[in-house]
Every structure is written in structure tokens, then in C-alpha cells.
Design a protein around this motif. Structure first.
Motif, PDB file in Angstrom:
ATOM      1  N   ALA A   1      -4.933  -5.351  -0.092  1.00  0.00           N
ATOM      2  CA  ALA A   1      -3.962  -4.274   0.134  1.00  0.00           C
ATOM      3  C   ALA A   1      -3.220  -3.868  -1.131  1.00  0.00           C
ATOM      4  N   GLY A   2      -3.305  -4.697  -2.177  1.00  0.00           N
ATOM      5  CA  GLY A   2      -2.596  -4.384  -3.415  1.00  0.00           C
ATOM      6  C   GLY A   2      -1.102  -4.600  -3.300  1.00  0.00           C
ATOM      7  N   ILE A   3      -0.707  -5.586  -2.499  1.00  0.00           N
ATOM      8  CA  ILE A   3       0.708  -5.891  -2.320  1.00  0.00           C
ATOM      9  C   ILE A   3       0.915  -7.387  -2.553  1.00  0.00           C
ATOM     10  N   SER A   4       2.154  -7.788  -2.634  1.00  0.00           N
ATOM     11  CA  SER A   4       2.435  -9.202  -2.867  1.00  0.00           C
ATOM     12  C   SER A   4       2.207 -10.009  -1.597  1.00  0.00           C
TER      13      SER A   4
ATOM     14  N   ILE B   1      -5.726 -12.842   8.964  1.00  0.00           N
ATOM     15  CA  ILE B   1      -5.580 -11.410   9.229  1.00  0.00           C
ATOM     16  C   ILE B   1      -6.962 -10.779   9.214  1.00  0.00           C
ATOM     17  N   ARG B   2      -7.223  -9.953  10.197  1.00  0.00           N
ATOM     18  CA  ARG B   2      -8.516  -9.261  10.252  1.00  0.00           C
ATOM     19  C   ARG B   2      -8.587  -8.247   9.114  1.00  0.00           C
ATOM     20  N   GLN B   3      -9.734  -8.221   8.470  1.00  0.00           N
ATOM     21  CA  GLN B   3      -9.941  -7.257   7.389  1.00  0.00           C
ATOM     22  C   GLN B   3      -9.732  -5.836   7.912  1.00  0.00           C
ATOM     23  N   ALA B   4     -10.184  -5.574   9.129  1.00  0.00           N
ATOM     24  CA  ALA B   4     -10.021  -4.242   9.717  1.00  0.00           C
ATOM     25  C   ALA B   4      -8.551  -3.858   9.840  1.00  0.00           C
ATOM     26  N   ALA B   5      -7.677  -4.839  10.083  1.00  0.00           N
ATOM     27  CA  ALA B   5      -6.242  -4.547  10.197  1.00  0.00           C
ATOM     28  C   ALA B   5      -5.677  -4.105   8.858  1.00  0.00           C
ATOM     29  N   ILE B   6      -6.136  -4.721   7.774  1.00  0.00           N
ATOM     30  CA  ILE B   6      -5.669  -4.333   6.438  1.00  0.00           C
ATOM     31  C   ILE B   6      -6.193  -2.944   6.090  1.00  0.00           C
ATOM     32  N   ILE B   7      -7.458  -2.677   6.394  1.00  0.00           N
ATOM     33  CA  ILE B   7      -8.045  -1.360   6.122  1.00  0.00           C
ATOM     34  C   ILE B   7      -7.283  -0.288   6.905  1.00  0.00           C
ATOM     35  N   ALA B   8      -6.963  -0.568   8.166  1.00  0.00           N
ATOM     36  CA  ALA B   8      -6.211   0.393   8.984  1.00  0.00           C
ATOM     37  C   ALA B   8      -4.826   0.630   8.398  1.00  0.00           C
TER      38      ALA B   8
ATOM     39  N   GLN C   1      -1.057   4.136   5.250  1.00  0.00           N
ATOM     40  CA  GLN C   1      -0.245   4.359   4.051  1.00  0.00           C
ATOM     41  C   GLN C   1      -0.707   5.611   3.309  1.00  0.00           C
ATOM     42  N   LYS C   2      -2.019   5.789   3.196  1.00  0.00           N
ATOM     43  CA  LYS C   2      -2.564   6.991   2.527  1.00  0.00           C
ATOM     44  C   LYS C   2      -2.150   8.252   3.265  1.00  0.00           C
ATOM     45  N   ARG C   3      -2.245   8.201   4.615  1.00  0.00           N
ATOM     46  CA  ARG C   3      -1.889   9.374   5.415  1.00  0.00           C
ATOM     47  C   ARG C   3      -0.408   9.702   5.256  1.00  0.00           C
ATOM     48  N   LYS C   4       0.453   8.675   5.286  1.00  0.00           N
ATOM     49  CA  LYS C   4       1.891   8.901   5.117  1.00  0.00           C
ATOM     50  C   LYS C   4       2.192   9.489   3.740  1.00  0.00           C
ATOM     51  N   GLN C   5       1.505   8.984   2.729  1.00  0.00           N
ATOM     52  CA  GLN C   5       1.716   9.483   1.372  1.00  0.00           C
ATOM     53  C   GLN C   5       1.281  10.949   1.262  1.00  0.00           C
ATOM     54  N   ALA C   6       0.147  11.282   1.876  1.00  0.00           N
ATOM     55  CA  ALA C   6      -0.333  12.667   1.846  1.00  0.00           C
ATOM     56  C   ALA C   6       0.632  13.589   2.582  1.00  0.00           C
ATOM     57  N   GLU C   7       1.155  13.136   3.726  1.00  0.00           N
ATOM     58  CA  GLU C   7       2.116  13.945   4.483  1.00  0.00           C
ATOM     59  C   GLU C   7       3.399  14.148   3.691  1.00  0.00           C
TER      60      GLU C   7
END
Length: 143
Positions: free
Chosen positions: A80-83, A107-114, A119-125
Motif C-alpha cells: 500500500a505504500g504506507i507505514s 490481510i487479504r491482498q484483495a482488501a489492500i488493492i480495493a 484512495q485513487k478514486r478519492k484523489q481523482a474526485e
């Protein structure tokens, strides 16, 4: 890793199995049709499909399942690129679902991808909102 519910398919009747075995003999070209569209399978997928078909051609009952990647919190944080601490806090708040193996979080990998997609969608909005707030002709400070 977590096993996802398998699907069991009974062996083929003898005639169908023989016909399939004949079709597979000396063939490595597997092409599938999805809604009438031809798709040539990549090598890895082709190998899996050929293996499945070969087993069915021998009249075997086949079970197909998949395994979902489970990550440690360190692996998930890196993806995720976070601490690591920030990720643990998010799991504590329920923002990212977590499963426990004893006292260890997974943690499921799919949960991190989701979460990353959110986060990308919020940033774009936010970018679109900022651009619309600036309005035309407001590019330079001071008017």
C-alpha cells in the motif's frame, strides 16, 4: 493464504471422455470463446485448462479451487505504500478488514488493492473538485 470454496465436477461419461482425449492428443492450442469472442489463452492459463481437460478425459472427478493471498501487516503496508503503524491503526478502526492467526494479523491482498483503488478514486474526485472550484481564468494569483 485462504482456500476459496472449491467446485467439484464429476467425471465425464466414457464416450465424452474418449472424444475429449482424442481432441487433446498432440494439441497445445487451446482457444476459448466467451460470449462469441475468441480468446487465446496465455501459456499459464492454457496449461491449467489442458490439465483440467486431460483429467476429465480420463473420467476423473475434478475439484477446482483457488487460493487467496494473505499478507502480513508488513507486506500489506509495503504493497500500500504506507507505514506498518498506519496500517495497523486502520485495521483497528475497521477501515481495512483483518483476520487473526493466533495473535498475528493477516490481510487479504484483495482488501489492500480495493483500499488503494478507493484512495485513487478519492484523489481523482478531489482534483476534479479543486479544478472546478478554481474556475476559468483563475490561473494566476492576484487576478
Amino acid at each position: 493464504m485462504a482456500l476459496i470454496a472449491p467446485r467439484v465436477t464429476a467425471g465425464l461419461p466414457a464416450d465424452d471422455a474418449r472424444n475429449l482425449a482424442r481432441s487433446l492428443q498432440d494439441s497445445d492450442d487451446i482457444t476459448v470463446f466467451v460470449d462469441g469472442t475468441v480468446h487465446r489463452l496465455p501459456d499459464q492459463a492454457r496449461d491449467a485448462v489442458v490439465d483440467l481437460l486431460a483429467r476429465l478425459s480420463r473420467g476423473e472427478t475434478v475439484t477446482v479451487s483457488s487460493v487467496e493471498e494473505m499478507l502480513t501487516t508488513s507486506q500489506a503496508a509495503e504493497l500500500a505504500g504506507i507505514s506498518h503503524t498506519y496500517l495497523r491503526n486502520m485495521t483497528d478502526r475497521g477501515e481495512i478488514p483483518v483476520e487473526y492467526r493466533g495473535t498475528h494479523r493477516r490481510i487479504r491482498q484483495a482488501a489492500i488493492i480495493a483500499w488503494l483503488e478507493t484512495q485513487k478514486r478519492k484523489q481523482a474526485e478531489a482534483t476534479i473538485e479543486d479544478d472546478s472550484r478554481d474556475g476559468p481564468g483563475n490561473d494566476a494569483p492576484g487576478g
